[in-house]
Scaffold this active site. Structure first.
Site, PDB file in Angstrom:
ATOM      1  N   ASP A   1      -7.890  -5.376  -0.381  1.00 32.38           N
ATOM      2  CA  ASP A   1      -8.324  -6.250  -1.469  1.00 32.38           C
ATOM      3  C   ASP A   1      -8.006  -7.717  -1.212  1.00 32.38           C
ATOM      4  O   ASP A   1      -8.556  -8.590  -1.887  1.00 32.38           O
ATOM      5  CB  ASP A   1      -7.657  -5.815  -2.786  1.00 32.38           C
TER       6      ASP A   1
ATOM      7  N   HIS B   1       0.846  -1.187   0.000  1.00 37.58           N
ATOM      8  CA  HIS B   1       0.000   0.000   0.000  1.00 37.58           C
ATOM      9  C   HIS B   1       0.881   1.235   0.000  1.00 37.58           C
ATOM     10  O   HIS B   1       1.949   1.244   0.602  1.00 37.58           O
ATOM     11  CB  HIS B   1      -0.915   0.015   1.233  1.00 37.58           C
TER      12      HIS B   1
HETATM   13  N1  CMC Z   1       4.260  -7.670  -4.086  1.00 34.34           N
HETATM   14  C1  CMC Z   1       5.593  -7.662  -4.041  1.00 34.34           C
HETATM   15  N2  CMC Z   1       6.326  -6.577  -3.771  1.00 34.34           N
HETATM   16  C2  CMC Z   1       5.682  -5.441  -3.517  1.00 34.34           C
HETATM   17  C3  CMC Z   1       4.281  -5.376  -3.537  1.00 34.34           C
HETATM   18  C4  CMC Z   1       3.559  -6.538  -3.832  1.00 34.34           C
HETATM   19  N3  CMC Z   1       2.234  -6.538  -3.875  1.00 34.34           N
HETATM   20  N4  CMC Z   1       3.891  -4.109  -3.256  1.00 34.34           N
HETATM   21  C5  CMC Z   1       4.994  -3.404  -3.068  1.00 34.34           C
HETATM   22  N5  CMC Z   1       6.096  -4.202  -3.229  1.00 34.34           N
HETATM   23  C6  CMC Z   1       7.494  -3.803  -3.102  1.00 34.34           C
HETATM   24  C7  CMC Z   1       7.946  -3.178  -4.416  1.00 34.34           C
HETATM   25  O1  CMC Z   1       8.540  -4.139  -5.238  1.00 34.34           O
HETATM   26  C8  CMC Z   1       8.911  -2.121  -3.973  1.00 34.34           C
HETATM   27  O2  CMC Z   1      10.163  -2.697  -3.810  1.00 34.34           O
HETATM   28  P1  CMC Z   1      11.475  -1.874  -4.269  1.00 34.34           P
HETATM   29  O3  CMC Z   1      11.527  -0.685  -3.364  1.00 34.34           O
HETATM   30  O4  CMC Z   1      12.581  -2.846  -4.042  1.00 34.34           O
HETATM   31  O5  CMC Z   1      11.262  -1.519  -5.705  1.00 34.34           O
HETATM   32  C9  CMC Z   1       8.415  -1.702  -2.574  1.00 34.34           C
HETATM   33  O6  CMC Z   1       7.594  -2.781  -2.121  1.00 34.34           O
HETATM   34  C10 CMC Z   1       7.564  -0.450  -2.617  1.00 34.34           C
HETATM   35  O7  CMC Z   1       6.587  -0.595  -3.631  1.00 34.34           O
HETATM   36  P2  CMC Z   1       6.108   0.590  -4.561  1.00 34.34           P
HETATM   37  O8  CMC Z   1       5.498   0.038  -5.798  1.00 34.34           O
HETATM   38  O9  CMC Z   1       7.190   1.594  -4.727  1.00 34.34           O
HETATM   39  O10 CMC Z   1       4.984   1.229  -3.669  1.00 34.34           O
HETATM   40  P3  CMC Z   1       3.793   2.053  -4.188  1.00 34.34           P
HETATM   41  O11 CMC Z   1       3.347   2.865  -3.047  1.00 34.34           O
HETATM   42  O12 CMC Z   1       4.101   2.772  -5.440  1.00 34.34           O
HETATM   43  O13 CMC Z   1       2.727   0.916  -4.586  1.00 34.34           O
HETATM   44  C11 CMC Z   1       0.906  -0.510  -4.649  1.00 34.34           C
HETATM   45  C12 CMC Z   1       1.608   0.595  -3.866  1.00 34.34           C
HETATM   46  C13 CMC Z   1      -0.459  -0.744  -4.022  1.00 34.34           C
HETATM   47  C14 CMC Z   1       0.705  -0.069  -6.109  1.00 34.34           C
HETATM   48  C15 CMC Z   1       1.763  -1.795  -4.608  1.00 34.34           C
HETATM   49  O14 CMC Z   1       1.938  -2.211  -3.271  1.00 34.34           O
HETATM   50  C16 CMC Z   1       1.175  -2.921  -5.453  1.00 34.34           C
HETATM   51  O15 CMC Z   1       1.417  -2.974  -6.660  1.00 34.34           O
HETATM   52  N6  CMC Z   1       0.393  -3.857  -4.810  1.00 34.34           N
HETATM   53  C17 CMC Z   1      -0.296  -4.899  -5.555  1.00 34.34           C
HETATM   54  C18 CMC Z   1      -1.620  -4.393  -6.112  1.00 34.34           C
HETATM   55  C19 CMC Z   1      -2.654  -4.191  -5.020  1.00 34.34           C
HETATM   56  O16 CMC Z   1      -2.871  -5.040  -4.181  1.00 34.34           O
HETATM   57  N7  CMC Z   1      -3.329  -3.023  -5.070  1.00 34.34           N
HETATM   58  C20 CMC Z   1      -4.382  -2.649  -4.097  1.00 34.34           C
HETATM   59  C21 CMC Z   1      -3.951  -1.481  -3.264  1.00 34.34           C
HETATM   60  S1  CMC Z   1      -4.886  -1.190  -1.788  1.00 34.34           S
HETATM   61  C22 CMC Z   1      -6.529  -0.895  -2.172  1.00 34.34           C
HETATM   62  C23 CMC Z   1      -6.801  -0.126  -3.398  1.00 34.34           C
HETATM   63  O17 CMC Z   1      -6.282   0.955  -3.629  1.00 34.34           O
HETATM   64  O18 CMC Z   1      -7.609  -0.620  -4.181  1.00 34.34           O
END
Ligand code: CMC
Length: 378
Positions: A314, A258
């Site tokens: 989710d 998140h």
């Molecule tokens: N699986 C594996 N690694 C992850 C995940 C995941 N689901 N989420 C974050 N990471 C890692 C990511 O690889 C990154 O590592 P590094 O710094 O080495 O590159 C680190 O954690 C930070 O991630 P980020 O993408 O920079 O963080 P963000 O704030 O941009 O992304 C997110 C947030 C929700 C897009 C991401 O966690 C994600 O893609 N999650 C999977 C999709 C998901 O479940 N989305 C629902 C979000 S909550 C409810 C909603 O909004 O609907």
């Protein structure tokens, strides 16, 4: 050097009085009330009143709100749904339906408070009606009549499943709607507010928000979680799936991580409990057990990598919706049905004190190129 905030991470675009999130402590507050208490004690309609008017309703205010929510759809909108090709994703149908509803509104464009509230009330019933009608029509049936005296949660279950839901199912649905109703400046709410900031109409803002919610990094993640669970198939196969996913390029395990929470999303904690209870009561514990295993492996793997990535809203909603009998394609539309409450609350705030949202991009392209007439370009 211009500072760039990719993904608008950490940028405050305005103030708000609707929702506060403590990502370190894992707390979510709607208008001063903790989400845990609201999920325990409030109905979706009470939360709508809270989000829109700032206070929990009295009995008569709640009755008045419930009486105003109508689930009727204009005939041409139903015809439009019937004309969509088989297999049309429900979020495409919903986005199109919300947009089309504007044409049947006598005053779609007024952005004064009372008109936007009227549109919000109309969408509270019509969005679930659109979702349910699309599902019924796609399955070869006809839309199911709502019960005008029943709640949004009850009517959603009735209109999708075609039968009167049990009180227990309605309560679970209500909890899910309350938990998904609002979440600050998430992507779809921001899109809705940015759209409204041009002083365009509320239908356009909600249509844009629905389109944003559909994405797998946002609301689309709940369906992606179920897709993954179905592909995995058993508790024993979970570990390999997680390890393979993490080892793949840009590997993301859906339902985890998140932008704001550094610990487990409080909504996930509540839904985990709901999922456990449904599994016990139904005797169908497969989806919950697989989810638990996925949580365990992710906790170990993310911990080993020093990353604060925990289940989000989710993750456990997938198994909960499965046990309520919903198809996975309906999961994201359910999120949208609930989020109409939050989106509208933010539109009221945006229209009441508007400033056009217009950020900048730092240009990195070429400059100074000489124009060649088309005849000289080969
Ligand atoms: N699986 C594996 N690694 C992850 C995940 C995941 N689901 N989420 C974050 N990471 C890692 C990511 O690889 C990154 O590592 P590094 O710094 O080495 O590159 C680190 O954690 C930070 O991630 P980020 O993408 O920079 O963080 P963000 O704030 O941009 O992304 C997110 C947030 C929700 C897009 C991401 O966690 C994600 O893609 N999650 C999977 C999709 C998901 O479940 N989305 C629902 C979000 S909550 C409810 C909603 O909004 O609907």
């Amino acid at each position: 050097m211009d500072t760039i905030h990719r993904g608008l991470n950490g940028v405050n675009v305005d103030t708000s009085r609707i929702c506060s999130i403590d990502g370190e402590a894992g707390r979510l507050i709607y208008r001063g009330y903790d989400i845990t208490e609201l999920a325990d004690l409030a109905s979706f309609e009470e939360v709508v009143h809270l989000l829109w008017f700032g206070e929990l309703p009295t009995r008569s205010e709640l009755d008045a709100l419930r009486r105003t929510i109508a689930f009727d759809l204009p005939e041409p909108v139903l015809d439009m749904l019937a004309g969509l090709p088989k297999g049309t994703h429900p979020m495409h149908a919903l986005r199109t339906g919300v947009s089309m509803l504007s044409a049947f509104d006598d005053d779609p464009d007024g952005v004064d408070e009372s008109n936007v509230r009227r549109i919000g009330l109309s969408l509270l019933g019509r969005v679930p009606a659109l979702v349910a009608a699309h599902q019924r029509i796609q399955a070869g049936g006809a839309p199911v009549e709502p019960d005008p005296d029943a709640s949004v949660a009850s009517n959603l279950l009735r209109m999708v499943n075609g039968e009167t839901p049990t009180d227990a199912a309605v309560r679970v649905m209500d909890v899910a709607l309350v938990l998904h109703a609002e979440h600050g400046s998430n992507a779809s709410t921001f899109v809705g507010r940015a759209t409204a900031s041009t002083l365009t109409d509320a239908y356009s803002a909600i249509t844009a928000a629905v389109g944003s919610l559909k994405g797998p990094l946002h609301g689309g993640a709940n369906a992606a979680v179920m897709q993954a669970l179905e592909e995995i198939g058993s508790v024993e196969a979970v570990e390999k799936y997680v390890l393979d996913t993490l080892a793949s390029e840009k590997g993301r395990v859906m339902g985890f991580g998140h932008r704001v929470y550094r610990v487990m999303d409080p909504r996930a904690t509540i839904l985990k409990d709901v999922s456990r209870k449904l599994a016990e009561e139904s005797g169908d514990s497969k989806w919950f057990e697989m989810s638990l295993e996925m949580e365990r492996v992710m906790e170990r793997e993310m911990g080993a990598r020093g990353k604060q990535v925990a289940p989000n809203v989710d993750f456990f909603s997938a198994s909960v919706y499965r046990m309520l009998g919903f198809e996975k394609e309906t999961y994201t539309p359910i999120f949208a049905i609930a989020r109409v409450a939050g989106w509208m609350a933010h539109l009221f705030e945006q229209y009441a004190d508007n400033r056009l949202m217009r950020p900048r991009l730092v240009y990195e392209g070429e400059t100074g190129k000489a124009f060649a007439p088309i005849a000289q370009r080969g």
